[in-house]
Write a protein that holds these residues in place. Sequence first.
Motif, short mmCIF file in Angstrom:
data_model
loop_
_atom_site.label_atom_id
_atom_site.label_comp_id
_atom_site.label_asym_id
_atom_site.label_seq_id
_atom_site.Cartn_x
_atom_site.Cartn_y
_atom_site.Cartn_z
N PHE A 163 43.11 37.39 36.73
CA PHE A 163 42.58 36.29 36.00
C PHE A 163 41.23 36.05 36.56
O PHE A 163 40.13 35.69 35.85
N GLY A 164 41.01 35.91 37.94
CA GLY A 164 39.79 35.84 38.51
C GLY A 164 38.55 36.85 38.17
O GLY A 164 37.72 36.65 37.92
N ALA A 165 39.12 38.18 38.04
CA ALA A 165 38.39 39.17 37.78
C ALA A 165 37.93 39.19 36.46
O ALA A 165 36.86 39.75 36.19
N MET A 166 38.64 38.58 35.63
CA MET A 166 38.32 38.60 34.10
C MET A 166 37.13 37.49 33.89
O MET A 166 36.59 37.60 32.94
N LEU A 167 37.07 36.73 34.98
CA LEU A 167 36.12 35.60 34.71
C LEU A 167 34.71 36.09 35.46
O LEU A 167 33.52 35.50 35.19
N SER A 170 39.25 33.18 27.61
CA SER A 170 40.29 32.24 27.02
C SER A 170 41.53 32.60 27.91
O SER A 170 42.08 31.70 28.41
N ILE A 171 42.00 33.92 27.83
CA ILE A 171 43.40 34.20 28.39
C ILE A 171 43.23 34.00 29.98
O ILE A 171 44.26 33.38 30.70
N ALA A 172 42.18 34.32 30.63
CA ALA A 172 41.77 34.03 32.02
C ALA A 172 42.11 32.55 32.43
O ALA A 172 42.71 32.23 33.32
N ILE A 173 41.39 31.62 31.63
CA ILE A 173 41.53 30.41 32.04
C ILE A 173 42.70 30.07 31.70
O ILE A 173 43.38 29.05 32.76
N LYS A 174 43.55 30.14 30.84
CA LYS A 174 44.92 29.80 30.74
C LYS A 174 45.75 30.47 31.64
O LYS A 174 46.81 29.73 32.11
#
Length: 350
Positions: A135-139, A156-160
């Motif tokens: 998820f960090g990589a997605m940000l 949005s998926i990463a934050i959730k």
Amino acid sequence: MKFGWRSALGIALSAVLLYLAFKDIEFAKVVANVRKANVGLLALSAVTATFIFPLRARRWRPILDPVAPDLPFDVLWRPTAIGMMINNVVPARAGEIARAYALSRFAPKVPFPAAFASLAVDRLFDAVVLLMLMFGAMLDPAFPVGAQVFGVSMTSIAIKGIAFVVLVLGAMYAMVLSPSRVLALYEVVARRIAPKLETKGRIALVALTHGLSVLRTPGRFAAVFGWTLVHWLLNAFAFWIAFRAVGITAPYSAALFLQGVIAIGVAAPQAPGFFGVFELFGKEGLRLYGVSPDAAVTWAIGFHFLSFVPITLIGAWYFIRAGLSFGEIGSVETDGPASTGALPPASPPA
């Protein structure tokens, strides 16, 4: 070791995934990519990938400290290598049983139920850290702009997802600090939804709660979390080195994202060695970064094979030297962890 329907399903699923991974590939391009690959970097990626297993063995020590403090590294390393080898050659993830059983052989003061319960904690920390890194990589700004899944923004998926990881960590602490309440809640829910599974589920939950006693001591929790973080950062680095070896210019964060995606894929039943899911998820994950399917499959095949061989050979060596047999491991698998002795208390002293 018995060959059941789960094993058959896993092999069938892997065959389907291999087909999907290769169906649109021009193998002439794959062969050309292999010929152009940097052999030195490929070898370095294989060595780097193999080094994650000693890290996994070292991470096991603080998890087991409440049962047997300060176990020697060698006692932890040999079962780890054996377990990984078994996972690579036998279906149904029998390597987890083998790893726990081998530890109980090499360290008799660690009963098999406690060794097996510790692996649930081992995998739980893996899941938390893998998801956190993915998820960090997605940000990361380098992540493809506007990427979506079923019309939902990946940001949005990463934050959730990060919020979910925090929630899981909170649940882990709840299991340690209030095990009786967690068990009582489980029993109420299980009796209404699946009463036949209540006893087995309670045994598994008690074992997990015992294993999570590592969380009672902040120092041990930090040690387990730290070793897990280094393990997966190094694994991603091995991915990234292999990217460079075959001419893929994706960023390091792509490796962090990709290993998370592949880890999610291998949660389903698989053939030994996870062939099929690695190649397909590797191809689709790299596609987000604009990597051609031919280049992605070149990376997946090369890295998967080169990371598969060393630990399999090392584990086989220790397996033979220890005088173990597949029949011996299979008998433990048939009996089940709980049958080899009483489970330890749910909330032992730290």
